[in-house]
Design a protein around this motif. Structure first.
Motif, mmCIF file in Angstrom:
data_model
loop_
_atom_site.group_PDB
_atom_site.id
_atom_site.type_symbol
_atom_site.label_atom_id
_atom_site.label_comp_id
_atom_site.label_asym_id
_atom_site.label_seq_id
_atom_site.Cartn_x
_atom_site.Cartn_y
_atom_site.Cartn_z
ATOM 1 N N PRO A 28 0.825 -1.329 0.420
ATOM 2 C CA PRO A 28 -0.599 0.066 0.096
ATOM 3 C C PRO A 28 0.046 1.514 0.169
ATOM 4 O O PRO A 28 2.032 1.262 0.729
ATOM 5 N N PRO A 29 -0.191 2.367 -0.479
ATOM 6 C CA PRO A 29 0.876 3.649 -0.490
ATOM 7 C C PRO A 29 1.300 4.053 1.016
ATOM 8 O O PRO A 29 0.537 3.625 1.801
ATOM 9 N N THR A 30 2.073 4.619 0.996
ATOM 10 C CA THR A 30 2.163 5.302 2.663
ATOM 11 C C THR A 30 1.508 6.746 2.891
ATOM 12 O O THR A 30 1.901 7.997 2.891
ATOM 13 N N ILE A 31 0.336 5.764 3.040
ATOM 14 C CA ILE A 31 -0.534 7.545 3.793
ATOM 15 C C ILE A 31 -1.326 7.116 4.952
ATOM 16 O O ILE A 31 -2.597 7.631 5.222
ATOM 17 N N ASP A 32 -0.783 6.252 5.932
ATOM 18 C CA ASP A 32 -1.020 5.592 7.117
ATOM 19 C C ASP A 32 -0.588 5.338 7.760
ATOM 20 O O ASP A 32 0.766 5.204 7.515
ATOM 21 N N ALA A 33 -0.393 4.904 9.574
ATOM 22 C CA ALA A 33 0.722 4.414 10.199
ATOM 23 C C ALA A 33 0.497 3.275 9.473
ATOM 24 O O ALA A 33 1.980 2.437 9.825
ATOM 25 N N ALA A 34 -0.288 2.329 9.465
ATOM 26 C CA ALA A 34 -0.082 0.719 9.138
ATOM 27 C C ALA A 34 0.784 0.687 8.173
ATOM 28 O O ALA A 34 2.214 0.396 7.776
ATOM 29 N N ALA A 35 0.615 1.256 7.009
ATOM 30 C CA ALA A 35 1.613 1.511 5.463
ATOM 31 C C ALA A 35 3.400 1.719 6.404
ATOM 32 O O ALA A 35 3.661 1.111 5.249
ATOM 33 N N PHE A 36 3.071 3.066 6.704
ATOM 34 C CA PHE A 36 4.550 3.334 7.386
ATOM 35 C C PHE A 36 4.864 2.016 7.690
ATOM 36 O O PHE A 36 6.695 1.894 7.115
ATOM 37 N N GLU A 37 4.647 1.959 8.390
ATOM 38 C CA GLU A 37 5.762 0.437 9.097
ATOM 39 C C GLU A 37 5.775 -0.917 8.578
ATOM 40 O O GLU A 37 6.897 -0.912 7.608
ATOM 41 N N LEU A 38 5.175 -1.143 7.317
ATOM 42 C CA LEU A 38 5.508 -1.934 6.596
ATOM 43 C C LEU A 38 6.342 -1.471 6.050
ATOM 44 O O LEU A 38 8.052 -2.105 5.276
ATOM 45 N N LYS A 39 7.160 -0.045 4.669
ATOM 46 C CA LYS A 39 8.091 0.783 4.083
ATOM 47 C C LYS A 39 9.391 0.465 4.930
ATOM 48 O O LYS A 39 10.381 0.118 4.556
ATOM 49 N N ARG A 40 8.833 1.323 5.961
ATOM 50 C CA ARG A 40 10.299 1.403 7.390
ATOM 51 C C ARG A 40 11.015 0.130 7.624
ATOM 52 O O ARG A 40 11.999 -0.392 7.184
ATOM 53 N N GLN A 41 10.279 -1.234 7.596
ATOM 54 C CA GLN A 41 10.519 -3.139 7.786
ATOM 55 C C GLN A 41 11.690 -2.770 6.705
ATOM 56 O O GLN A 41 12.534 -3.897 6.206
ATOM 57 N N ALA A 42 10.323 -2.822 5.496
ATOM 58 C CA ALA A 42 11.240 -3.051 4.243
ATOM 59 C C ALA A 42 12.114 -2.015 4.249
ATOM 60 O O ALA A 42 13.429 -3.149 3.590
ATOM 61 N N GLY A 43 12.584 -1.521 4.314
ATOM 62 C CA GLY A 43 13.348 -0.408 3.755
ATOM 63 C C GLY A 43 15.173 -1.047 4.377
ATOM 64 O O GLY A 43 16.357 -1.455 4.566
ATOM 65 N N GLU A 44 14.797 -0.984 5.991
ATOM 66 C CA GLU A 44 15.830 -1.554 6.954
ATOM 67 C C GLU A 44 16.161 -2.893 6.736
ATOM 68 O O GLU A 44 17.219 -3.374 7.052
ATOM 69 N N ALA A 45 15.343 -3.648 6.270
ATOM 70 C CA ALA A 45 15.844 -5.123 5.843
ATOM 71 C C ALA A 45 16.557 -5.189 4.656
ATOM 72 O O ALA A 45 17.327 -6.384 4.156
ATOM 73 N N SER A 46 16.755 -4.115 3.437
ATOM 74 C CA SER A 46 17.125 -4.090 2.134
ATOM 75 C C SER A 46 18.204 -2.636 1.950
ATOM 76 O O SER A 46 18.872 -3.591 1.340
ATOM 77 N N SER A 47 17.525 -1.908 1.840
ATOM 78 C CA SER A 47 18.214 -0.874 1.789
ATOM 79 C C SER A 47 19.944 -0.221 2.960
ATOM 80 O O SER A 47 19.807 -1.269 3.229
ATOM 81 N N VAL A 48 20.796 -0.231 1.088
ATOM 82 C CA VAL A 48 22.129 -0.727 1.703
ATOM 83 C C VAL A 48 22.447 1.024 2.316
ATOM 84 O O VAL A 48 23.788 1.213 2.460
ATOM 85 N N LEU A 49 21.688 2.014 2.172
ATOM 86 C CA LEU A 49 21.926 3.435 2.380
ATOM 87 C C LEU A 49 20.720 3.838 3.249
ATOM 88 O O LEU A 49 19.704 2.984 3.834
ATOM 89 N N ASP A 50 20.853 4.596 3.947
ATOM 90 C CA ASP A 50 19.929 5.187 5.399
ATOM 91 C C ASP A 50 19.173 5.302 4.543
ATOM 92 O O ASP A 50 19.029 6.417 3.056
ATOM 93 N N PHE A 51 17.776 6.090 5.177
ATOM 94 C CA PHE A 51 16.887 6.487 4.513
ATOM 95 C C PHE A 51 15.949 6.900 5.908
ATOM 96 O O PHE A 51 15.628 6.565 6.713
ATOM 97 N N ALA A 52 14.929 8.466 4.522
ATOM 98 C CA ALA A 52 13.628 8.605 5.364
ATOM 99 C C ALA A 52 12.549 8.661 4.441
ATOM 100 O O ALA A 52 12.617 7.747 2.946
ATOM 101 N N LEU A 53 11.513 8.734 4.739
ATOM 102 C CA LEU A 53 10.497 7.982 4.701
ATOM 103 C C LEU A 53 9.434 9.989 4.052
ATOM 104 O O LEU A 53 9.196 10.229 5.630
ATOM 105 N N TRP A 54 9.036 9.252 2.908
ATOM 106 C CA TRP A 54 7.449 10.541 2.639
ATOM 107 C C TRP A 54 6.011 10.700 3.022
ATOM 108 O O TRP A 54 6.066 8.860 3.296
ATOM 109 N N GLY A 55 5.618 11.434 3.804
ATOM 110 C CA GLY A 55 4.086 10.446 4.149
ATOM 111 C C GLY A 55 2.958 11.271 2.850
ATOM 112 O O GLY A 55 3.328 11.790 2.177
ATOM 113 N N GLY A 56 2.092 10.231 2.357
ATOM 114 C CA GLY A 56 1.145 11.167 1.057
ATOM 115 C C GLY A 56 0.274 11.371 1.896
ATOM 116 O O GLY A 56 -0.086 11.617 2.857
#
Length: 456
Positions: free
Chosen positions: A101-129
């Motif tokens: 899902p798009p990052t338009i609520d807290a539940a979707a945010f958590e899914l994206k944050r977890q995916a980034g922490e699992a796979s990104s080789v760079l530090d990252f932040a997130l926009w909300g929608g």
């Protein structure tokens, strides 16, 4: 563990200096200049020889679409972050749409944050929608740590991330102002584009020139005017992304003089490509706002060199090859894949045409976006106490960019075939060298990137 980069031309907050950079405990400890005592650098456990190289603050790319979770067939944190690392990036801010899902609520945010922490080789932040109907979710997204809210003033192309009208944007901006976060807008006037598209398509044309005619400069300027008026009314910080024309930057500058808290971003593709490239490459060079003519591109570039641009972001927006084919350019997916080479091609041009502007230009891809995104206390500068995010860049003889070297999930880009005169020898994130090479047999290793929460 301590690490020292020796003998490089280091871009510090005081300008370009020859020296060594000492790093320990994930931070920059000291910049040692020639003729001074090496200090604690003498006891380093790893040394990196940067003789003949530029040592630059890592790029903070505040505009990427890595599309995870849900659309890793388009891209993902693993492949996207490696491509950006090879292009000089050390951190990024991922956009809320294209993920599912798009990052338009807290539940979707958590899914994206977890995916980034699992796979990104760079530090990252997130926009909300910011979309119709999610105003009650903006405070929860703020608590999650988003850097701000992204809104489209026209259809985004994704059904689950619709555009907002002026009334909805005003409400979202009012809430964002109360929460102390900026709103980023994709600025194109929906009614103007729809009307022009009907006229053009009635002729039966679906080629590149028809698509370019359907999204004129005036549609962008009209939307920027509305966004600026609403930002002034609500006292909301505004960030206008991918400004494609110099007149758009002029509107932003004029509003800033009137007290509006506004910044404008431009993208490498609007500085490197023109509508003619879309006629050559087809959908590979389709984006919105679209590529403009050569006169607009050159004028935009002059504004970059004149210091009239606030940030530069890649707007890396990938899609599977089957969505970028066909003769109907209206139906093809719009988005340019370029985070691996776009910044370096611009660096080439700065070093060739205006080397005295290196520090100012590089600030547009490092310190300035870091500050606007609330990350400037850690990212974007080579200075004691900052995160040890650095990139070692070497000037080389001209070579041709090939598809085989692309690290993105799909090896397509309108930059393939262009000459480039620099390469990234090494990218370090918090003092850790990023290994962007992948062994196909072994698969993608774990990421190591860290989620960055905005600080106000």
């Amino acid at each position: 563990m301590t690490t020292v980069i020796r003998n490089g031309d280091v871009l510090t907050t005081a300008g370009l200096v020859r020296g060594d950079v000492l790093m320990a405990d994930e931070q920059i400890v000291e910049i040692v200049h020639p003729g001074t005592a090496a200090g604690s650098a003498g006891g380093s456990s790893e040394e990196i020889d940067a003789t003949g190289c530029l040592v630059l603050p890592g790029i903070v790319d505040a505009h990427v679409h890595f599309n995870e979770p849900g659309r890793t067939a388009w891209e993902g944190f693993a492949t996207g972050s490696r491509a950006l690392a090879a292009g000089g990036g050390t951190s990024f801010v991922d956009m809320p749409l294209n993920a599912s899902p798009p990052t338009i609520d807290a539940a979707a945010f958590e899914l994206k944050r977890q995916a980034g922490e699992a796979s990104s080789v760079l530090d990252f932040a997130l926009w909300g929608g910011l979309v119709p109907g999610n105003s009650d979710d903006l405070e929860a997204l703020t608590d999650c740590g988003v850097v701000g809210f992204k809104a489209f003033m026209i259809g985004s192309g994704m059904e689950d991330f619709p555009g907002v009208n002026a009334r909805e944007l005003r409400r979202g901006m009012s809430i964002a102002a109360r929460l102390g976060l900026p709103v980023a807008v994709h600025a194109e006037d929906a009614e103007l584009v729809e009307a022009r598209t009907r006229v053009v398509r009635a002729t039966g044309r679906t080629d590149a020139s028809a698509y370019l005619e359907s999204r004129p400069v005036e549609s962008e300027l009209a939307a920027i005017r509305v966004a600026l008026d609403l930002a002034g009314e609500t006292r909301c910080a505004l960030h206008v992304v991918h400004v494609s024309c110099p007149d758009g930057l002029a509107l932003i500058a004029a509003a800033r003089e009137q007290g509006v808290d506004v910044t404008g971003e431009v993208c490498p593709h609007h500085l490197l490509l023109t509508g003619h490239d879309m006629e050559i490459h087809g959908a590979l060079a389709k984006c919105s706002p679209p590529l403009r003519d050569d006169a607009q591109r050159e004028s935009l570039w002059r504004k970059v060199l004149a210091g009239e641009v606030d940030t530069v972001g890649s707007d890396h927006s990938p899609a599977p090859p089957d969505l970028k084919t066909g003769d109907d350019l209206f139906a093809a997916w719009g988005g340019i894949m370029g985070c691996q080479h776009g910044f370096l091609l611009l660096l080439d041009r700065v070093l060739a045409e205006a080397p005295d502007r290196l520090a100012e230009f590089w600030g547009l891809v490092s310190a300035r976006p870091a500050d606007r995104m609330g990350l400037g206390d850690r990212k974007g500068r080579i200075a004691p106490g900052a995160d040890a995010d650095l990139v070692v860049v070497r000037r080389i003889s001209p070579r041709t960019i090939t598809a085989a070297e692309l690290l993105t999930r799909h090896q397509t880009s309108p930059y393939v075939g262009r000459e480039i005169c620099c390469r990234v020898d090494r990218t370090l994130v918090r003092g850790r060298t990023v290994d962007w090479a992948v062994d196909p047999a072994a698969g993608l290793p774990a990421g190591g990137g860290r989620f960055l929460k905005r600080r106000t």
